[in-house]
Design an enzyme around this catalytic site. Structure first.
Site, mmCIF file in Angstrom:
data_model
loop_
_atom_site.group_PDB
_atom_site.id
_atom_site.type_symbol
_atom_site.label_atom_id
_atom_site.label_comp_id
_atom_site.label_asym_id
_atom_site.label_seq_id
_atom_site.Cartn_x
_atom_site.Cartn_y
_atom_site.Cartn_z
ATOM 1 N N ARG A 4 37.629 41.606 39.479
ATOM 2 C CA ARG A 4 38.840 41.184 40.185
ATOM 3 C C ARG A 4 38.432 40.115 41.182
ATOM 4 O O ARG A 4 37.535 40.320 41.990
ATOM 5 C CB ARG A 4 39.468 42.358 40.922
ATOM 6 C CG ARG A 4 40.505 41.920 41.921
ATOM 7 C CD ARG A 4 41.240 43.062 42.556
ATOM 8 N NE ARG A 4 42.142 43.703 41.614
ATOM 9 C CZ ARG A 4 43.164 44.475 41.971
ATOM 10 N NH1 ARG A 4 43.410 44.710 43.242
ATOM 11 N NH2 ARG A 4 43.939 45.024 41.073
ATOM 12 N N LYS A 50 24.547 32.884 50.009
ATOM 13 C CA LYS A 50 23.494 31.860 50.143
ATOM 14 C C LYS A 50 23.881 30.589 49.410
ATOM 15 O O LYS A 50 23.058 29.734 49.135
ATOM 16 C CB LYS A 50 22.184 32.378 49.534
ATOM 17 C CG LYS A 50 21.647 33.631 50.184
ATOM 18 C CD LYS A 50 20.348 34.024 49.475
ATOM 19 C CE LYS A 50 19.905 35.412 49.833
ATOM 20 N NZ LYS A 50 18.827 35.874 48.961
ATOM 21 N N HIS A 96 47.225 40.389 35.470
ATOM 22 C CA HIS A 96 46.665 41.718 35.738
ATOM 23 C C HIS A 96 46.898 42.547 34.472
ATOM 24 O O HIS A 96 47.698 43.473 34.449
ATOM 25 C CB HIS A 96 47.369 42.325 36.954
ATOM 26 C CG HIS A 96 46.679 43.504 37.545
ATOM 27 N ND1 HIS A 96 45.619 44.139 36.943
ATOM 28 C CD2 HIS A 96 46.908 44.175 38.712
ATOM 29 C CE1 HIS A 96 45.231 45.145 37.704
ATOM 30 N NE2 HIS A 96 45.987 45.189 38.778
ATOM 31 N N ARG A 131 43.609 51.456 43.718
ATOM 32 C CA ARG A 131 43.871 52.120 42.442
ATOM 33 C C ARG A 131 43.062 51.532 41.281
ATOM 34 O O ARG A 131 42.488 52.275 40.490
ATOM 35 C CB ARG A 131 45.365 52.004 42.065
ATOM 36 C CG ARG A 131 46.246 52.996 42.722
ATOM 37 C CD ARG A 131 47.621 52.415 42.942
ATOM 38 N NE ARG A 131 47.532 51.461 44.044
ATOM 39 C CZ ARG A 131 47.680 51.805 45.320
ATOM 40 N NH1 ARG A 131 47.992 53.023 45.628
ATOM 41 N NH2 ARG A 131 47.537 50.917 46.284
ATOM 42 N N THR A 132 43.052 50.209 41.181
ATOM 43 C CA THR A 132 42.389 49.610 40.019
ATOM 44 C C THR A 132 40.896 49.912 40.077
ATOM 45 O O THR A 132 40.294 50.333 39.089
ATOM 46 C CB THR A 132 42.656 48.096 39.969
ATOM 47 O OG1 THR A 132 44.064 47.891 40.086
ATOM 48 C CG2 THR A 132 42.169 47.478 38.682
HETATM 49 C C1 NCD Z 1 48.661 45.055 42.272
HETATM 50 C C2 NCD Z 1 47.692 43.916 42.391
HETATM 51 O O1 NCD Z 1 46.618 44.028 42.962
HETATM 52 O O2 NCD Z 1 48.059 42.886 41.847
HETATM 53 N N1 NCD Z 1 48.126 46.306 42.601
HETATM 54 C C3 NCD Z 1 47.416 47.007 41.675
HETATM 55 O O3 NCD Z 1 46.459 46.539 41.099
HETATM 56 N N2 NCD Z 1 47.861 48.238 41.381
HETATM 57 C C4 NCD Z 1 49.950 44.807 42.927
HETATM 58 C C5 NCD Z 1 49.985 44.345 44.344
HETATM 59 O O4 NCD Z 1 48.964 44.137 44.995
HETATM 60 O O5 NCD Z 1 51.104 44.192 44.805
#
Ligand code: NCD
Length: 283
Positions: A60, A39, A93, A10-11
């Site tokens: 991320r 490397k 997050h 989703r993100t």
């Molecule tokens: C979350 C995450 O990656 O922290 N998911 C997300 O980004 N929608 C929650 C999770 O992984 O449980």
């Protein structure tokens, strides 16, 4: 640059769609084993390299604190491109919290807004970064009451407790109960077990923290049910049919809130609104 070296559906997709709607071109790295990190390049050097080619970095990473460290490094460089934290280790997050707030804001619009509501967060609160970020953002709304529901050994950590009570004078409660809380909740924020962060021997009594169809009758008529997703068994699929289930809306809201954030950071939000108003008037 979409630098996503931790699993994401989703993100990643909502940021990518937001960029596409804005007419931006995206580069991406999702697998560091095929970039120069394989490397032996330092991750800091790899990310600084992106800043040579792009205008914004959305990242991320499983490494706690890396986003803010990179932001500091880039701020001191001659190309200080902005960084958006799209999930940093088990700590933060923030854009998920923004979309959660946006969902609460939209759905509480006709019943007094977010202020004064009771928000109950459930699950593996020790390792879940979405709950940590959401709790931090909720302090901006007056008279909010937060309830954290989890087994004792998966409770929120001291830094969040201090942030809420000492730094922001917010009252909150912590409990191992789940079912008995349901009648009080204005919003119920379910989360999954974050077993990728568990130490050997840590185990979670899952069943107790599952929302089932038969629970719904105990909840307020206008309560909201949220989940950052991915879901496992925390919410029975049948619950999706209930109008209080808002998690599919959350996904869509995520794209728009991320679009708004990017346009704000790139300082084009006014231009975008003018463009939109013009397009509406002409149609
Ligand atoms: C979350 C995450 O990656 O922290 N998911 C997300 O980004 N929608 C929650 C999770 O992984 O449980």
């Amino acid at each position: 640059m979409l630098y996503f070296v931790q699993p994401s559906t989703r993100t990643f997709l909502s940021f990518q769609s937001a960029c596409q709607i804005l007419g931006m071109q995206c580069s991406e790295i999702r697998n560091p084993s095929i970039s120069s990190e394989a490397k032996g390049e330092r991750v800091e050097d790899a990310i600084r390299t992106f800043s040579s080619y792009v205008d914004i970095i959305i990242m991320r990473s499983p490494l706690p604190g890396l986003c803010s460290r990179m932001a500091q490094i880039l701020d001191q460089s001659n190309r200080p491109v902005p960084i958006i934290n799209a999930g940093s280790g088990p700590d933060e997050h923030p854009t998920q919290a923004l979309l959660d707030l946006y969902t609460l804001h939209r759905d509480f619009k006709n019943c007094g807004g977010i202020s004064g509501k009771t928000i109950c967060m459930v699950g593996d609160l020790k390792h879940g970064r979405t709950v940590r970020s959401l709790a931090r953002m909720l302090v901006h709304f007056p008279n909010i009451h937060m309830i954290f529901s989890s087994p004792k050994n998966f409770a929120i950590k001291d830094d969040i407790r201090d942030y809420l009570s000492k730094q922001n004078h917010i009252t909150f409660s912590e409990t191992e109960e789940f079912e008995t809380l349901l009648p009080q909740c204005d919003a119920l924020y379910m989360t999954r077990i974050q077993d990728e962060w568990h130490s050997p021997g840590e185990s979670f009594d899952k069943e107790r923290y599952h929302l089932k169809w038969h629970h719904l009758k105990q909840m307020k008529e206008n309560a909201l049910i949220l989940h950052p997703f991915p879901r496992r068994e925390e919410i029975e699929v049948r619950v999706d049919q209930d109008p209080r289930a808002k998690y599919w809306e959350q996904e869509r809201n995520g794209m728009w809130i991320r679009l708004a954030l990017i346009s704000q950071i790139l300082n084009v939000s006014d231009e975008l609104c003018d463009y939109y108003d013009k397009a509406i008037n002409e149609s």
